[in-house]
Each structure stands twice: as C-alpha cells, then as structure tokens.
Scaffold this motif. Structure first.
Motif, PDB file in Angstrom:
ATOM      1  N   PRO A 149       0.789  -1.233   0.000  1.00  0.00           N
ATOM      2  CA  PRO A 149       0.000   0.000   0.000  1.00  0.00           C
ATOM      3  C   PRO A 149       0.822   1.284   0.000  1.00  0.00           C
ATOM      4  O   PRO A 149       0.575   2.183   0.793  1.00  0.00           O
ATOM      5  CB  PRO A 149      -0.816  -0.137   1.282  1.00  0.00           C
ATOM      6  N   GLY A 150       1.803   1.388  -0.874  1.00  0.00           N
ATOM      7  CA  GLY A 150       2.577   2.620  -0.944  1.00  0.00           C
ATOM      8  C   GLY A 150       3.800   2.455  -1.819  1.00  0.00           C
ATOM      9  O   GLY A 150       4.307   1.348  -2.014  1.00  0.00           O
ATOM     10  N   ALA A 151       4.274   3.580  -2.338  1.00  0.00           N
ATOM     11  CA  ALA A 151       5.465   3.573  -3.188  1.00  0.00           C
ATOM     12  C   ALA A 151       6.743   3.363  -2.384  1.00  0.00           C
ATOM     13  O   ALA A 151       7.776   3.013  -2.949  1.00  0.00           O
ATOM     14  CB  ALA A 151       5.547   4.888  -3.963  1.00  0.00           C
ATOM     15  N   GLN A 152       6.697   3.525  -1.066  1.00  0.00           N
ATOM     16  CA  GLN A 152       7.891   3.351  -0.241  1.00  0.00           C
ATOM     17  C   GLN A 152       8.376   1.898  -0.231  1.00  0.00           C
ATOM     18  O   GLN A 152       9.494   1.612   0.169  1.00  0.00           O
ATOM     19  CB  GLN A 152       7.662   3.846   1.195  1.00  0.00           C
ATOM     20  N   PHE A 153       7.570   0.964  -0.720  1.00  0.00           N
ATOM     21  CA  PHE A 153       7.962  -0.441  -0.755  1.00  0.00           C
ATOM     22  C   PHE A 153       8.723  -0.800  -2.034  1.00  0.00           C
ATOM     23  O   PHE A 153       9.202  -1.914  -2.169  1.00  0.00           O
ATOM     24  CB  PHE A 153       6.727  -1.337  -0.623  1.00  0.00           C
ATOM     25  N   TYR A 154       8.830   0.135  -2.954  1.00  0.00           N
ATOM     26  CA  TYR A 154       9.553  -0.075  -4.207  1.00  0.00           C
ATOM     27  C   TYR A 154      11.034  -0.173  -3.881  1.00  0.00           C
ATOM     28  O   TYR A 154      11.624   0.737  -3.320  1.00  0.00           O
ATOM     29  CB  TYR A 154       9.271   1.089  -5.152  1.00  0.00           C
ATOM     30  N   GLY A 155      11.687  -1.302  -4.218  1.00  0.00           N
ATOM     31  CA  GLY A 155      13.038  -1.556  -3.734  1.00  0.00           C
ATOM     32  C   GLY A 155      14.127  -1.592  -4.782  1.00  0.00           C
ATOM     33  O   GLY A 155      14.994  -2.460  -4.718  1.00  0.00           O
ATOM     34  N   GLU A 156      14.117  -0.672  -5.720  1.00  0.00           N
ATOM     35  CA  GLU A 156      15.138  -0.723  -6.783  1.00  0.00           C
ATOM     36  C   GLU A 156      16.561  -0.643  -6.261  1.00  0.00           C
ATOM     37  O   GLU A 156      17.467  -1.228  -6.830  1.00  0.00           O
ATOM     38  CB  GLU A 156      14.876   0.350  -7.840  1.00  0.00           C
ATOM     39  N   ARG A 157      16.790   0.042  -5.167  1.00  0.00           N
ATOM     40  CA  ARG A 157      18.155   0.192  -4.639  1.00  0.00           C
ATOM     41  C   ARG A 157      18.740  -1.142  -4.172  1.00  0.00           C
ATOM     42  O   ARG A 157      19.943  -1.286  -4.027  1.00  0.00           O
ATOM     43  CB  ARG A 157      18.189   1.231  -3.530  1.00  0.00           C
ATOM     44  N   LEU A 158      17.889  -2.137  -3.944  1.00  0.00           N
ATOM     45  CA  LEU A 158      18.361  -3.456  -3.510  1.00  0.00           C
ATOM     46  C   LEU A 158      18.831  -4.324  -4.668  1.00  0.00           C
ATOM     47  O   LEU A 158      19.354  -5.414  -4.447  1.00  0.00           O
ATOM     48  CB  LEU A 158      17.237  -4.176  -2.754  1.00  0.00           C
ATOM     49  N   PHE A 159      18.626  -3.844  -5.902  1.00  0.00           N
ATOM     50  CA  PHE A 159      18.967  -4.620  -7.097  1.00  0.00           C
ATOM     51  C   PHE A 159      19.889  -3.799  -7.997  1.00  0.00           C
ATOM     52  O   PHE A 159      19.447  -3.144  -8.932  1.00  0.00           O
ATOM     53  CB  PHE A 159      17.681  -5.005  -7.851  1.00  0.00           C
ATOM     54  N   PRO A 160      21.186  -3.815  -7.727  1.00  0.00           N
ATOM     55  CA  PRO A 160      22.115  -2.954  -8.466  1.00  0.00           C
ATOM     56  C   PRO A 160      22.209  -3.276  -9.959  1.00  0.00           C
ATOM     57  O   PRO A 160      22.572  -2.409 -10.743  1.00  0.00           O
ATOM     58  CB  PRO A 160      23.456  -3.172  -7.762  1.00  0.00           C
TER      59      PRO A 160
END
Length: 191
Positions: free
Chosen positions: A116-127
C-alpha cells in the motif's frame, strides 16, 4: 570540623539531588524517545488500510488475478497455491505458487505481492536491475542467473507491485523472463 563536614554533606546531597533530577529528566526523555520510535511502527501497520480508512484484516487474494494456470505456464508444469511461511503484515495483496515435489534442480516458486505505498519499491536493492516501461510510473526487472531469480517491481497508482520468480539451477531464467513480465502486466492491470 563539624562545619566542614556539614558543608561536605550539603555538597554531596546537592550532587545526589542533581543526579536524581537528571535521571528523572533522562527517564522522561527516553520515554518520549521510545514513544516516537514506536510511531513509525504504528504508521506502517495502519498503512494496510483501505481507501476509506477501514483496516484490512487480510490481504487481497492475488491468486484471483494471476491464476494457477498462469503460474503453470511459467513453470512448465502444474502449479498450486501455497500459504505464506510467515506473517505478511505490510502487504495489501498476496499469492504464492509452487509445484509440489520439485527436485532441487527445479524448485519453482512464484510470489506475487502488492503493497500500500510507493515506499515499498526496492530498486536500490537490485544494483543490476534494468528499467522497464508499461507497468506504472516506474518499474524494473532483475534477472539473476546466479540466484536463479527474476524479480519485477513497479509503482502504479501509489501502490507497489512485486512479481518474484525463483527456480533451481536446472532452469534457464532468461528464457522465463518474458513470461514473468506478462504476469507483472496482469498484476499492474488489476491495480
């Protein structure tokens, strides 16, 4: 001598009182600090609320969006829904598929989640991620041949969608990446 002892006792008492005041103030300070450190936790649990503010008791069943037939198409064998192994307190939608009896060279597992939010988007965890289009305001794909995974995450309408496919060493994940993208598009269309 009594006078100097009396002076020493007064100084000692002042120090004890001063220390007691500092301890009391410090104690109040740590109460306030612990209350403020709990506030984000309270916010994160209430973020699993619907638009009208009513708290969701259970995540949306995303197996109605991405079906066992869809998962079987990805796996190349039958797929069955499987329960989550732990509490999924922050998800707003959830579905997991596996193929029972897979040996260690296959181990198909498909995890579909929405948050329920964009804060869960984790692109920084996948270099080594690659940006992709067509799913929302931002999206990426990470195909990892070492861990035998394809992960796609996207943000659409203020929510985060995740499609995570993992398999065994005997499966070419590159050949399955386009099928995972198709499932991510299906999830995005439902959000």
């Amino acid at each position: 001598m009594i006078e100097s002892m009396s002076h020493g006792v007064r100084v000692g008492c002042r120090r004890v009182v001063a220390f007691g005041v500092l301890a009391a103030v410090g104690g109040c300070g740590s109460s306030a600090a612990s209350k403020s450190s709990n506030e984000p936790k309270q916010l994160s649990t209430t973020s699993n609320s619907s638009v009208d503010g009513a708290k969701n008791s259970k995540p949306k069943d995303l197996c109605a969006v991405i079906t066992a037939t869809d998962a079987a198409g990805l796996f190349g064998e039958s797929a069955e829904p499987t329960p989550s192994s732990g509490a999924e307190k922050l998800v707003s939608g959830l579905c997991l598929y596996q193929h029972a009896g897979d040996d260690l060279t296959v181990r198909n597992l498909l995890q579909i989640r929405s948050y329920p939010g964009a804060q869960f988007y984790g692109e920084r965890l996948f270099p080594k991620r690659t940006a992709i289009a067509g799913l929302g305001s931002k999206a990426f794909e990470d195909v990892n041949t070492t861990s035998h995974k394809v992960v796609i995450q996207f943000v659409k309408g203020g929510s985060t969608g995740v499609v995570d496919y993992s398999t065994g060493a005997g499966v070419d994940v590159w050949s399955r990446a386009s099928a995972v993208r198709s499932l991510a598009k299906k999830l995005a269309a439902s959000m």
